[in-house]
Enzyme design. Structure first.
Site, PDB file in Angstrom:
ATOM      1  N   ARG A  37       0.814  -1.216   0.000  1.00 27.41           N
ATOM      2  CA  ARG A  37       0.000   0.000   0.000  1.00 27.41           C
ATOM      3  C   ARG A  37       0.846   1.263   0.000  1.00 27.41           C
ATOM      4  O   ARG A  37       0.449   2.280  -0.571  1.00 27.41           O
ATOM      5  CB  ARG A  37      -0.932  -0.005   1.213  1.00 27.41           C
ATOM      6  N   LYS A 198     -18.025 -17.083   3.027  1.00 28.95           N
ATOM      7  CA  LYS A 198     -19.473 -17.000   3.198  1.00 28.95           C
ATOM      8  C   LYS A 198     -20.235 -16.429   2.010  1.00 28.95           C
ATOM      9  O   LYS A 198     -19.834 -15.418   1.434  1.00 28.95           O
ATOM     10  CB  LYS A 198     -19.773 -16.110   4.400  1.00 28.95           C
ATOM     11  N   GLY A 348      -9.005  -9.070   0.504  1.00 31.56           N
ATOM     12  CA  GLY A 348      -7.764  -9.237   1.252  1.00 31.56           C
ATOM     13  C   GLY A 348      -7.141 -10.620   1.094  1.00 31.56           C
ATOM     14  O   GLY A 348      -5.954 -10.763   0.780  1.00 31.56           O
ATOM     15  N   GLY A 371     -12.543  -4.333   1.650  1.00 28.12           N
ATOM     16  CA  GLY A 371     -13.940  -3.916   1.749  1.00 28.12           C
ATOM     17  C   GLY A 371     -14.341  -2.974   0.623  1.00 28.12           C
ATOM     18  O   GLY A 371     -15.441  -3.083   0.068  1.00 28.12           O
TER      19      GLY A 371
END
Ligand code: ADP
Ligand code: MG
Length: 391
Positions: A37, A198, A348, A371
């Site tokens: 990053r 999920k 991620g 996210g």
């Protein structure tokens, strides 16, 4: 088209520029771990320095919950940035107050100052107008290059954007082009690969991509919930009981656009040491659980990927943290790397997996936001982007 102003549109000569970067990087024993990053922000930092700006960088790190917690200090990041960019980086140990103000005021063109963690103040996450005002008072122009935070409406990215002339940095622009425009105007066949733990995390993504892609290849723990919805016994596999109805609806709506694994790797326990075998899809024996997709599935997915023009991938195909159950994820990663496609990877764990496979260089774009990339795939407008000035 990209509708926001970018740093190409403004004049930075002799200006103090507040740049919101995403330096939320892992810190181990007071040292920066993976610095992707930080490196990703360098093009913007270098460009602004070359244009004669004085740079005041802000970021958050971790979740200090509005309190000063030394383990979340950005001081190691200032040191690391200085090494990577090969010039001094000043550091102020508060992003507000006299320290920030005095250091910012004394800053000259061509110099860099990093301010301490914005989340050391409660006002950051509340998007407190007073905090935004104080941050804005440090500079003449605001630049947002923090894609990883763009899905949050906080003081240091959304609050300040409304108080100063603003623009997107190169990283933010690149992320938006790949995760926004590439997907909106994708070359077909357009294939999405979705996995991860999920279904419930990814319903919005599946729904949005169903309307845009030609095929969606499902893997990971998510597949189990679809199998359970089809009536298979999943034994000790990860299944979300309360997502079964949603899974049924998605299956009905998607028809054969949604591809499920044809074989899976089952394991005797949740461990790399577990006994394991590849079996065709069917009821899972008692005491066993699915931890990866099988070889036949990898081959089938690879052939679809090979024929496609655009690929978007979020979510590993199995529990890739265990080497014995990483073959599905790495096999699909290899197929994406080998294919002549525009490929975008977000999430991620998915990004960690492609790096671990050593194939990061072979992908068109690896997102720096977890996210934020998911929300882009859901087709949402990110508040950090919406707040910036239009072209
Ligand atoms: P991303 O961070 O890329 O969005 P997720 O966080 O949704 O991905 O999912 C990643 C996690 O899913 C990994 O920790 C992986 O171990 C887990 N996972 C993948 N397949 C399975 C499976 N069959 N059973 C349990 N967990 C799984
Ligand atoms: Mg994850």
């Amino acid at each position: 088209m990209f509708k926001k102003k970018t740093i190409r549109d403004l004049d930075f000569k002799g200006k103090r520029v507040l740049v919101r970067v995403d330096f939320n990087v892992p810190i181990n024993d007071g040292k920066v771990g993976d610095d992707t990053r930080i490196r990703a922000a360098l093009p913007t930092i270098q460009y602004l320095l070359d244009k004669g700006a004085a740079l005041i960088l802000t970021s958050h790190l971790g979740r200090p919950k509005g309190e000063v917690k030394p383990e979340f200090s950005l001081a190691p990041v200032a040191k690391h940035l200085s090494e990577v960019i090969g010039m001094p980086v000043k550091f102020a140990d508060d992003c507000l107050g006299d320290i920030a103000k005095e250091t910012a005021e004394s800053l000259k063109a061509g110099e860099i100052l990093l301010l301490e963690n914005t989340r050391f103040h409660q006002g950051e996450k509340k998007n407190d107008p007073a905090m935004a005002k104080e941050l804005a008072s440090l500079a003449d122009i605001f630049v947002n290059d923090a894609f990883g935070t763009a899905h949050r409406a906080h003081a240091s990215n959304v609050g300040v954007a409304k108080l100063l002339p603003s623009a997107a940095g190169f990283l933010l622009e690149k992320e938006l082009i790949y995760l926004g425009e590439t997907i909106a105007n994708a070359a077909h066949p357009f294939v999405a690969i979705l996995g991860g733990a999920k279904v419930s995390d990814k319903i919005g993504v599946i729904t949005n991509l169903l309307g845009k892609t030609d095929q969606i290849l499902i893997g990971g723990g998510m597949a189990n919930t679809f199998f359970a919805a089809q009536g298979f016994q999943m034994a000790d596999s990860l299944v979300e009981a309360d997502a079964l109805d949603t899974a049924k609806e998605l299956l009905a709506k998607a028809g054969d656009k949604l591809q499920l694994p044809v074989d899976v790797v089952i394991a005797s326990e949740f461990s790399n040491q577990a006994e394991y075998k590849v079996v065709p899809l069917g009821d899972v024996p008692d005491g066993w659980r699915i931890l990866d997709i099988g070889e036949a599935t990898v081959a089938a997915y690879a052939s679809i990927i090979q024929k496609s023009k655009t690929v978007v991938w979020n979510g590993p195909m199995g529990v890739f943290e265990f080497p014995n159950f990483a073959k599905g994820t790495f096999g699909v990663a290899q197929a994406v790397a080998d294919a002549d496609v525009v490929s975008v990877i977000g999430g991620g764990d998915s990004v960690a997996a492609i790096k671990e496979a050593g194939l990061a260089e072979k992908v068109s774009h690896i997102s720096t936001g977890g996210g934020a990339s998911l929300e882009m795939l859901e087709g949402k407008v990110l508040p950090g982007v919406a707040a910036l000035a239009d072209k």
